[in-house]
Design a protein around this motif. Structure first.
Motif, PDB file in Angstrom:
ATOM      1  N   PHE A 179      44.403  49.523 -25.126  1.00 34.05           N
ATOM      2  CA  PHE A 179      44.683  50.960 -25.182  1.00 34.05           C
ATOM      3  C   PHE A 179      46.014  51.202 -25.888  1.00 34.05           C
ATOM      4  O   PHE A 179      47.014  51.593 -25.266  1.00 34.05           O
ATOM      5  N   PRO A 180      46.029  50.974 -27.204  1.00 37.73           N
ATOM      6  CA  PRO A 180      47.288  51.019 -27.958  1.00 37.73           C
ATOM      7  C   PRO A 180      47.859  52.417 -28.152  1.00 37.73           C
ATOM      8  O   PRO A 180      49.011  52.545 -28.578  1.00 37.73           O
ATOM      9  N   ASP A 181      47.083  53.470 -27.860  1.00 37.68           N
ATOM     10  CA  ASP A 181      47.575  54.824 -28.096  1.00 37.68           C
ATOM     11  C   ASP A 181      48.400  55.385 -26.945  1.00 37.68           C
ATOM     12  O   ASP A 181      48.868  56.522 -27.028  1.00 37.68           O
ATOM     13  N   GLY A 182      48.590  54.607 -25.875  1.00 38.96           N
ATOM     14  CA  GLY A 182      49.509  55.037 -24.831  1.00 38.96           C
ATOM     15  C   GLY A 182      48.881  55.173 -23.466  1.00 38.96           C
ATOM     16  O   GLY A 182      47.690  54.938 -23.267  1.00 38.96           O
ATOM     17  N   GLN A 183      49.744  55.546 -22.503  1.00 36.68           N
ATOM     18  CA  GLN A 183      49.325  55.722 -21.118  1.00 36.68           C
ATOM     19  C   GLN A 183      49.778  57.082 -20.603  1.00 36.68           C
ATOM     20  O   GLN A 183      50.906  57.507 -20.859  1.00 36.68           O
ATOM     21  N   LEU A 184      48.885  57.742 -19.881  1.00 36.43           N
ATOM     22  CA  LEU A 184      49.190  59.004 -19.224  1.00 36.43           C
ATOM     23  C   LEU A 184      49.147  58.785 -17.716  1.00 36.43           C
ATOM     24  O   LEU A 184      48.363  57.973 -17.223  1.00 36.43           O
ATOM     25  N   TYR A 185      49.973  59.545 -16.983  1.00 40.17           N
ATOM     26  CA  TYR A 185      50.044  59.349 -15.530  1.00 40.17           C
ATOM     27  C   TYR A 185      50.281  60.681 -14.837  1.00 40.17           C
ATOM     28  O   TYR A 185      51.064  61.515 -15.300  1.00 40.17           O
ATOM     29  N   ALA A 186      49.586  60.869 -13.707  1.00 44.72           N
ATOM     30  CA  ALA A 186      49.838  62.037 -12.857  1.00 44.72           C
ATOM     31  C   ALA A 186      49.535  61.668 -11.418  1.00 44.72           C
ATOM     32  O   ALA A 186      48.531  61.013 -11.135  1.00 44.72           O
ATOM     33  N   ASP A 187      50.428  62.097 -10.518  1.00 45.59           N
ATOM     34  CA  ASP A 187      50.204  61.957  -9.084  1.00 45.59           C
ATOM     35  C   ASP A 187      49.671  63.285  -8.575  1.00 45.59           C
ATOM     36  O   ASP A 187      50.399  64.269  -8.510  1.00 45.59           O
ATOM     37  N   LEU A 188      48.395  63.322  -8.216  1.00 50.70           N
ATOM     38  CA  LEU A 188      47.769  64.575  -7.818  1.00 50.70           C
ATOM     39  C   LEU A 188      48.039  64.946  -6.373  1.00 50.70           C
ATOM     40  O   LEU A 188      47.622  66.009  -5.914  1.00 50.70           O
ATOM     41  N   GLY A 189      48.719  64.097  -5.652  1.00 50.32           N
ATOM     42  CA  GLY A 189      48.974  64.393  -4.248  1.00 50.32           C
ATOM     43  C   GLY A 189      50.427  64.653  -3.941  1.00 50.32           C
ATOM     44  O   GLY A 189      50.822  64.648  -2.780  1.00 50.32           O
ATOM     45  N   ASP A 190      51.262  64.923  -4.983  1.00 47.96           N
ATOM     46  CA  ASP A 190      52.711  64.986  -4.747  1.00 47.96           C
ATOM     47  C   ASP A 190      53.268  66.391  -4.664  1.00 47.96           C
ATOM     48  O   ASP A 190      54.469  66.576  -4.725  1.00 47.96           O
ATOM     49  N   ARG A 234      41.042  58.971 -29.083  1.00 44.14           N
ATOM     50  CA  ARG A 234      42.109  57.973 -29.003  1.00 44.14           C
ATOM     51  C   ARG A 234      41.776  56.897 -27.976  1.00 44.14           C
ATOM     52  O   ARG A 234      40.778  56.979 -27.250  1.00 44.14           O
ATOM     53  N   ARG A 235      42.637  55.887 -27.917  1.00 45.50           N
ATOM     54  CA  ARG A 235      42.489  54.775 -26.966  1.00 45.50           C
ATOM     55  C   ARG A 235      43.633  54.867 -25.959  1.00 45.50           C
ATOM     56  O   ARG A 235      44.701  54.293 -26.146  1.00 45.50           O
ATOM     57  N   LEU A 236      43.376  55.596 -24.883  1.00 44.94           N
ATOM     58  CA  LEU A 236      44.399  55.898 -23.888  1.00 44.94           C
ATOM     59  C   LEU A 236      44.019  55.305 -22.537  1.00 44.94           C
ATOM     60  O   LEU A 236      42.844  55.199 -22.191  1.00 44.94           O
ATOM     61  N   PHE A 237      45.046  54.946 -21.761  1.00 39.60           N
ATOM     62  CA  PHE A 237      44.860  54.549 -20.369  1.00 39.60           C
ATOM     63  C   PHE A 237      45.434  55.674 -19.523  1.00 39.60           C
ATOM     64  O   PHE A 237      46.620  56.003 -19.624  1.00 39.60           O
ATOM     65  N   VAL A 238      44.593  56.294 -18.684  1.00 39.92           N
ATOM     66  CA  VAL A 238      44.996  57.443 -17.874  1.00 39.92           C
ATOM     67  C   VAL A 238      44.918  57.048 -16.408  1.00 39.92           C
ATOM     68  O   VAL A 238      43.848  56.655 -15.920  1.00 39.92           O
ATOM     69  N   LEU A 239      46.046  57.160 -15.696  1.00 36.21           N
ATOM     70  CA  LEU A 239      46.091  56.824 -14.279  1.00 36.21           C
ATOM     71  C   LEU A 239      46.347  58.089 -13.469  1.00 36.21           C
ATOM     72  O   LEU A 239      47.347  58.776 -13.664  1.00 36.21           O
ATOM     73  N   LEU A 240      45.430  58.391 -12.559  1.00 39.92           N
ATOM     74  CA  LEU A 240      45.512  59.558 -11.689  1.00 39.92           C
ATOM     75  C   LEU A 240      45.559  59.066 -10.246  1.00 39.92           C
ATOM     76  O   LEU A 240      44.581  58.511  -9.744  1.00 39.92           O
ATOM     77  N   THR A 241      46.687  59.249  -9.574  1.00 38.63           N
ATOM     78  CA  THR A 241      46.855  58.710  -8.230  1.00 38.63           C
ATOM     79  C   THR A 241      46.865  59.831  -7.183  1.00 38.63           C
ATOM     80  O   THR A 241      47.072  60.998  -7.498  1.00 38.63           O
TER      81      THR A 241
END
Length: 483
Positions: A179-190, A234-241
């Motif tokens: 996933f060379p185009d980057g990483q996105l992150y969001a904490d949905l419980g914060d 794109r090639r993204l890694f998305v983490l939703l916690t």
């Protein structure tokens, strides 16, 4: 080359003339397809095609995105758009203005010269002392690497403190090359009881991906659509916690052939279809000892192996609790590990001992407990009263004087809150030592439950329990109805 469009007579009116000149601009830019323009304009191909159809005047944001993608002069086209729309601030359009935003014959405007898409790196720092989970990591990586038309979302679930986010961050490191185009992150419980909204998260993601503020659509559905379009391109890694329910995360999922979305949740989110799943359990004893050794030093663990083993048992092998105790041991090298084990052995003080800095187990449990319904809270308090390492719907039904089916639904809700796990024996639920201690604390607190239970109510529950004992023996493996 773009496919031929329906002929358009620019002399039939100002909107038709506007669309006709958009087509001329696109043609002078090399006649890229609308799909190619979308990669730079950051609007869907259908939206860009509609802008040049002549049926209606496109919005200013779409117009400027179209013009930028084709190498036109944004200021000139904004004045012209305002003139056609009849809005204040429009200047008189001159022939020189129209010529200025039309490249010479043979010129080609490239995407990189108009909008530079950013490569976000939003993931928080992972743990440098991560241990174990080799099999789960291998399974998750295999799921992510599986071939198919789209990347299937991955859900990482498990009880409170089991290390879901730490696992997801380690997984992100292992598959980062894909996933060379980057990483996105969001904490949905914060943020408050309802968590963060999908629309707010998407707006932040679009800005992180380099979308200028004036090109972020105001309409929530268009904003989500643009986000999904970028996921597809794109090639993204998305983490939703910290996801609490399906509705909270569903808008953030899309048909992405190259981007991977990973979700962590205490709940199993059974309403999500077409989802790969990894369910994390507590540590093995070997992993618990390894973590304490990584934090406090392997020499100390070897010197006091039995005391360290006792600590792991008192922590229920819960990674969060083991981590906290390991840090406390490391902070006091002059203390014997056996001393810490002795402190943890006091059940009434156990919750208070499991804290270091701003990290503690009680707060995690309390946050989940406070979101339960009053009846579900009463069921949790039953765990502290019984003190057993497991419970059943039959036992809870007897203790609370409710139907077995109702008790079963209550326990399933507590599982999704992260305070209970299913046991290996059918019909049983595992109650960890820590949850039992927490529940005992809550039971000791004065509250409406204690005041509401009269002596007659207690007798009713006792009679209900006796009437259900034979049913428990008949239905449960092992022939015990102990709750």
């Amino acid at each position: 080359m773009g496919r031929p469009e329906r002929p358009l007579d620019g002399s039939t009116g100002p909107i038709a003339a506007f669309a006709h000149d958009l087509r001329v601009l696109r043609n002078r830019a090399g006649n890229p397809s609308y799909r190619e323009l979308a990669r730079t304009a950051l609007f869907a191909p259908s939206v860009l095609s509609s802008a040049a159809s002549g049926h209606r005047l496109p919005t200013l944001a779409v117009t400027l995105a179209f013009v930028s993608a084709c190498g036109g002069d944004r200021a000139v086209w904004e004045r012209r758009w305002r003139s056609v729309a009849g809005q204040p601030g429009a200047g008189a359009e001159t022939r020189e203005d129209r010529a200025a935003d039309t490249p010479p014959d043979g010129a080609h405007a490239t995407a990189s010269g108009v909008i530079r898409l950013a490569r976000p790196a939003q993931l928080p720092m992972g743990s440098r002392i991560f241990v174990g989970r080799e099999r789960d990591l291998a399974d998750a990586a295999e799921m992510i690497g599986a071939s198919g038309p789209v990347k299937v979302p991955l859900l990482v679930s498990g009880p409170i403190g089991v290390g879901k986010t730490a696992f997801a961050l380690r997984l992100a490191e292992e598959v980062a090359a894909d996933f060379p185009d980057g990483q996105l992150y969001a904490d949905l419980g914060d943020s408050g009881s309802g968590g963060r909204s999908a629309n707010g998260i998407v707006r932040g993601f679009l800005r992180a991906l380099g979308v200028p503020a004036h090109l972020v659509p105001d309409d929530p559905m268009q904003r989500i659509g643009l986000y999904r379009s970028l996921l597809a391109e794109r090639r993204l890694f998305v983490l939703l916690t910290g996801v609490r329910d399906e509705g909270q995360v569903r808008p953030l999922l899309g048909q992405a052939p190259h981007s991977q979305v990973v979700v962590t949740s205490r709940a199993r989110l059974l309403g999500l279809e077409d989802t790969n799943r990894i369910e994390l359990d507590t540590f093995s004893r070997k992993e618990s000892l390894a973590l304490i050794g990584r934090i406090a030093g392997p020499g100390r663990v070897r010197a006091e192996h039995d005391a360290t083993d006792t600590i792991a048992e008192l922590c229920g092998d819960l990674p969060l609790a083991v981590n906290i105790v390991g840090r406390k041991i490391a902070a006091r090298p002059e203390w014997a590990i056996a001393y810490t084990a002795g402190q943890l052995a006091d059940r009434e003080r156990l919750m208070g001992s499991l804290c270091v800095g701003d990290v503690n187990v009680r707060d995690r449990f309390s946050a989940a407990y406070d979101h339960l319904s009053p009846t579900e809270r009463e069921a949790v308090q039953h765990f502290g009263q019984s003190g057993a390492g497991w419970t059943t719907s039959i036992g809870v039904a007897a203790a609370m004087g409710i139907m077995i089916e109702t008790a079963d639904e209550l326990l399933e809700s507590v599982v999704d809150a992260g305070l209970l796990q299913r046991a290996n024996v059918a019909g049983r639920y595992a109650v960890s030592r820590l949850v039992s201690a927490f529940a005992a604390e809550r039971q000791r607190e004065p509250g409406p439950f204690a005041a509401a239970v009269s002596m007659a109510g207690r007798r009713t529950r006792k009679n209900a329990f006796e009437s259900l004992r034979h049913e428990a023996v008949r239905t449960l493996p092992g022939g015990s109805s102990e709750g």
